[in-house]
Design a protein around this motif. Structure first.
Motif, PDB file in Angstrom:
ATOM      1  N   LYS A   1       0.874  -1.177   0.000  1.00  0.00           N
ATOM      2  CA  LYS A   1       0.000   0.000   0.000  1.00  0.00           C
ATOM      3  C   LYS A   1       0.912   1.227   0.000  1.00  0.00           C
ATOM      4  O   LYS A   1       1.907   1.258   0.735  1.00  0.00           O
ATOM      5  CB  LYS A   1      -0.878  -0.008   1.251  1.00  0.00           C
ATOM      6  N   ALA A   2       0.581   2.231  -0.800  1.00  0.00           N
ATOM      7  CA  ALA A   2       1.423   3.423  -0.897  1.00  0.00           C
ATOM      8  C   ALA A   2       0.664   4.676  -0.482  1.00  0.00           C
ATOM      9  O   ALA A   2      -0.500   4.845  -0.832  1.00  0.00           O
ATOM     10  CB  ALA A   2       1.919   3.592  -2.333  1.00  0.00           C
ATOM     11  N   VAL A   3       1.335   5.516   0.294  1.00  0.00           N
ATOM     12  CA  VAL A   3       0.846   6.861   0.582  1.00  0.00           C
ATOM     13  C   VAL A   3       2.013   7.811   0.369  1.00  0.00           C
ATOM     14  O   VAL A   3       3.178   7.428   0.525  1.00  0.00           O
ATOM     15  CB  VAL A   3       0.288   7.010   2.022  1.00  0.00           C
ATOM     16  N   SER A   4       1.702   9.031  -0.025  1.00  0.00           N
ATOM     17  CA  SER A   4       2.751  10.027  -0.202  1.00  0.00           C
ATOM     18  C   SER A   4       2.236  11.382   0.247  1.00  0.00           C
ATOM     19  O   SER A   4       1.024  11.611   0.296  1.00  0.00           O
ATOM     20  CB  SER A   4       3.217  10.084  -1.655  1.00  0.00           C
ATOM     21  N   PHE A   5       3.161  12.237   0.575  1.00  0.00           N
ATOM     22  CA  PHE A   5       2.797  13.585   1.002  1.00  0.00           C
ATOM     23  C   PHE A   5       3.971  14.522   0.763  1.00  0.00           C
ATOM     24  O   PHE A   5       5.105  14.088   0.596  1.00  0.00           O
ATOM     25  CB  PHE A   5       2.372  13.603   2.479  1.00  0.00           C
ATOM     26  N   LYS A   6       3.676  15.800   0.718  1.00  0.00           N
ATOM     27  CA  LYS A   6       4.709  16.829   0.638  1.00  0.00           C
ATOM     28  C   LYS A   6       4.861  17.425   2.020  1.00  0.00           C
ATOM     29  O   LYS A   6       3.885  17.473   2.772  1.00  0.00           O
ATOM     30  CB  LYS A   6       4.314  17.897  -0.388  1.00  0.00           C
ATOM     31  N   PRO A   7       6.055  17.808   2.372  1.00  0.00           N
ATOM     32  CA  PRO A   7       7.271  17.932   1.585  1.00  0.00           C
ATOM     33  C   PRO A   7       8.097  16.645   1.597  1.00  0.00           C
ATOM     34  O   PRO A   7       7.743  15.675   2.260  1.00  0.00           O
ATOM     35  CB  PRO A   7       8.030  19.052   2.307  1.00  0.00           C
ATOM     36  N   SER A   8       9.200  16.699   0.904  1.00  0.00           N
ATOM     37  CA  SER A   8      10.173  15.623   0.883  1.00  0.00           C
ATOM     38  C   SER A   8      11.029  15.743   2.146  1.00  0.00           C
ATOM     39  O   SER A   8      11.774  16.697   2.299  1.00  0.00           O
ATOM     40  CB  SER A   8      11.042  15.772  -0.368  1.00  0.00           C
ATOM     41  N   LEU A   9      10.876  14.789   3.068  1.00  0.00           N
ATOM     42  CA  LEU A   9      11.632  14.823   4.325  1.00  0.00           C
ATOM     43  C   LEU A   9      12.955  14.076   4.127  1.00  0.00           C
ATOM     44  O   LEU A   9      12.999  12.849   4.090  1.00  0.00           O
ATOM     45  CB  LEU A   9      10.809  14.215   5.460  1.00  0.00           C
ATOM     46  N   HIS A  10      14.022  14.842   4.010  1.00  0.00           N
ATOM     47  CA  HIS A  10      15.343  14.345   3.633  1.00  0.00           C
ATOM     48  C   HIS A  10      15.952  13.449   4.716  1.00  0.00           C
ATOM     49  O   HIS A  10      15.931  13.772   5.886  1.00  0.00           O
ATOM     50  CB  HIS A  10      16.265  15.541   3.374  1.00  0.00           C
ATOM     51  N   ASP A  11      16.513  12.309   4.271  1.00  0.00           N
ATOM     52  CA  ASP A  11      17.231  11.369   5.154  1.00  0.00           C
ATOM     53  C   ASP A  11      16.453  11.084   6.441  1.00  0.00           C
ATOM     54  O   ASP A  11      16.960  11.255   7.543  1.00  0.00           O
ATOM     55  CB  ASP A  11      18.627  11.891   5.485  1.00  0.00           C
ATOM     56  N   HIS A  12      15.272  10.599   6.275  1.00  0.00           N
ATOM     57  CA  HIS A  12      14.382  10.389   7.416  1.00  0.00           C
ATOM     58  C   HIS A  12      14.429   8.953   7.936  1.00  0.00           C
ATOM     59  O   HIS A  12      14.972   8.067   7.298  1.00  0.00           O
ATOM     60  CB  HIS A  12      12.942  10.733   7.021  1.00  0.00           C
ATOM     61  N   SER A  13      13.799   8.787   9.098  1.00  0.00           N
ATOM     62  CA  SER A  13      13.648   7.469   9.697  1.00  0.00           C
ATOM     63  C   SER A  13      12.306   7.424  10.403  1.00  0.00           C
ATOM     64  O   SER A  13      11.960   8.339  11.153  1.00  0.00           O
ATOM     65  CB  SER A  13      14.783   7.222  10.694  1.00  0.00           C
ATOM     66  N   LEU A  14      11.539   6.361  10.166  1.00  0.00           N
ATOM     67  CA  LEU A  14      10.252   6.179  10.838  1.00  0.00           C
ATOM     68  C   LEU A  14      10.473   5.764  12.291  1.00  0.00           C
ATOM     69  O   LEU A  14      11.381   4.976  12.584  1.00  0.00           O
ATOM     70  CB  LEU A  14       9.443   5.081  10.149  1.00  0.00           C
ATOM     71  N   PHE A  15       9.622   6.279  13.180  1.00  0.00           N
ATOM     72  CA  PHE A  15       9.694   5.913  14.585  1.00  0.00           C
ATOM     73  C   PHE A  15       8.277   5.696  15.105  1.00  0.00           C
ATOM     74  O   PHE A  15       7.427   6.572  14.996  1.00  0.00           O
ATOM     75  CB  PHE A  15      10.390   7.010  15.397  1.00  0.00           C
ATOM     76  N   PHE A  16       8.021   4.508  15.649  1.00  0.00           N
ATOM     77  CA  PHE A  16       6.730   4.161  16.224  1.00  0.00           C
ATOM     78  C   PHE A  16       6.865   4.217  17.742  1.00  0.00           C
ATOM     79  O   PHE A  16       7.585   3.416  18.332  1.00  0.00           O
ATOM     80  CB  PHE A  16       6.304   2.764  15.773  1.00  0.00           C
ATOM     81  N   ASP A  17       6.163   5.153  18.362  1.00  0.00           N
ATOM     82  CA  ASP A  17       6.248   5.325  19.807  1.00  0.00           C
ATOM     83  C   ASP A  17       5.337   4.330  20.524  1.00  0.00           C
ATOM     84  O   ASP A  17       4.392   3.797  19.935  1.00  0.00           O
ATOM     85  CB  ASP A  17       5.848   6.758  20.184  1.00  0.00           C
ATOM     86  N   ASP A  18       5.611   4.098  21.793  1.00  0.00           N
ATOM     87  CA  ASP A  18       4.820   3.161  22.596  1.00  0.00           C
ATOM     88  C   ASP A  18       3.360   3.591  22.728  1.00  0.00           C
ATOM     89  O   ASP A  18       2.484   2.760  22.963  1.00  0.00           O
ATOM     90  CB  ASP A  18       5.426   3.011  23.997  1.00  0.00           C
ATOM     91  N   ASP A  19       3.091   4.880  22.593  1.00  0.00           N
ATOM     92  CA  ASP A  19       1.722   5.377  22.738  1.00  0.00           C
ATOM     93  C   ASP A  19       0.919   5.313  21.436  1.00  0.00           C
ATOM     94  O   ASP A  19      -0.198   5.812  21.355  1.00  0.00           O
ATOM     95  CB  ASP A  19       1.715   6.809  23.285  1.00  0.00           C
ATOM     96  N   GLY A  20       1.509   4.701  20.403  1.00  0.00           N
ATOM     97  CA  GLY A  20       0.813   4.549  19.124  1.00  0.00           C
ATOM     98  C   GLY A  20       1.049   5.683  18.141  1.00  0.00           C
ATOM     99  O   GLY A  20       0.642   5.595  16.983  1.00  0.00           O
ATOM    100  N   LYS A  21       1.697   6.727  18.575  1.00  0.00           N
ATOM    101  CA  LYS A  21       1.990   7.844  17.662  1.00  0.00           C
ATOM    102  C   LYS A  21       3.161   7.464  16.759  1.00  0.00           C
ATOM    103  O   LYS A  21       4.048   6.705  17.143  1.00  0.00           O
ATOM    104  CB  LYS A  21       2.312   9.113  18.441  1.00  0.00           C
ATOM    105  N   VAL A  22       3.119   8.012  15.539  1.00  0.00           N
ATOM    106  CA  VAL A  22       4.161   7.722  14.557  1.00  0.00           C
ATOM    107  C   VAL A  22       4.869   9.034  14.219  1.00  0.00           C
ATOM    108  O   VAL A  22       4.221  10.052  13.968  1.00  0.00           O
ATOM    109  CB  VAL A  22       3.567   7.101  13.275  1.00  0.00           C
ATOM    110  N   TYR A  23       6.194   8.959  14.198  1.00  0.00           N
ATOM    111  CA  TYR A  23       7.002  10.143  13.927  1.00  0.00           C
ATOM    112  C   TYR A  23       7.967   9.860  12.787  1.00  0.00           C
ATOM    113  O   TYR A  23       8.272   8.710  12.482  1.00  0.00           O
ATOM    114  CB  TYR A  23       7.817  10.539  15.165  1.00  0.00           C
TER     115      TYR A  23
END
Length: 178
Positions: A139-161
């Motif tokens: 499944k694909a989703v995309s959004f602007k802007p282009s976040l350079h050299d990023h890393s996904l982080f899933f917090d214990d409270d369910g929030k995604v950063y």
């Protein structure tokens, strides 16, 4: 003469054993038409998965697997085509050599695999997800802007950063994207 033959046999045996050990340790890796930069790696159970940058090439963001971190097998790609723009389609005299998807981030969270990347060509950040990393579907989703050299982080409270940037590190919470 017996001593000479004995020494010869012992040396031959040691040479065969050494050669066999060398062959047993050789890695058998896939041919990937890229230089496999910007690795992101995770471990799920006893299996390691790795994603990489593919820049302007499609399909993109190869997914490889290993059980020993030596021998890798190409099992999937996160996408067939990054986006429908002239530069990526090589249309109207345009190209995007070296400017497609960069620096993927590979994560496993709550039974789902996530791969994210960004592209200077489109100015977007892309997140791909699947329950089956080897067979999809993605499944694909995309959004602007282009976040350079990023890393996904899933917090214990369910929030995604998404942590991103170079030199100046930024943090963005992803709302309703996934």
């Amino acid at each position: 003469m017996k001593k000479y033959i004995f020494n010869y046999l012992v040396c031959s045996l040691l040479l065969v054993m050494h050669t066999s050990a060398l062959y047993a340790q050789q890695a058998h890796n896939p041919t990937i038409y890229a230089d496999v930069p910007d690795l992101s790696m995770i471990r799920v159970g006893n299996t390691y998965y790795m994603s990489s940058t593919t820049m302007h090439m499609s399909p993109g963001v190869p997914i490889m697997k290993s059980t020993d971190l030596v021998n890798w097998k190409l099992v999937s790609y996160a996408y067939d085509t990054l986006d429908d723009v002239d530069e990526l389609n090589l249309a109207n005299g345009k190209s995007t050599y070296g400017r497609g998807s960069w620096a993927s981030s590979l994560r496993f969270y709550n039974g789902t695999y996530y791969v994210s990347t960004f592209a200077g060509t489109t100015g977007k950040t892309y997140i791909y997800s699947t329950k089956n990393i080897e067979n999809g579907p993605w499944k694909a989703v995309s959004f602007k802007p282009s976040l350079h050299d990023h890393s996904l982080f899933f917090d214990d409270d369910g929030k995604v950063y998404m942590v991103y940037g170079g030199g100046r590190i930024m943090l963005a919470e992803l709302n309703d994207v996934l």
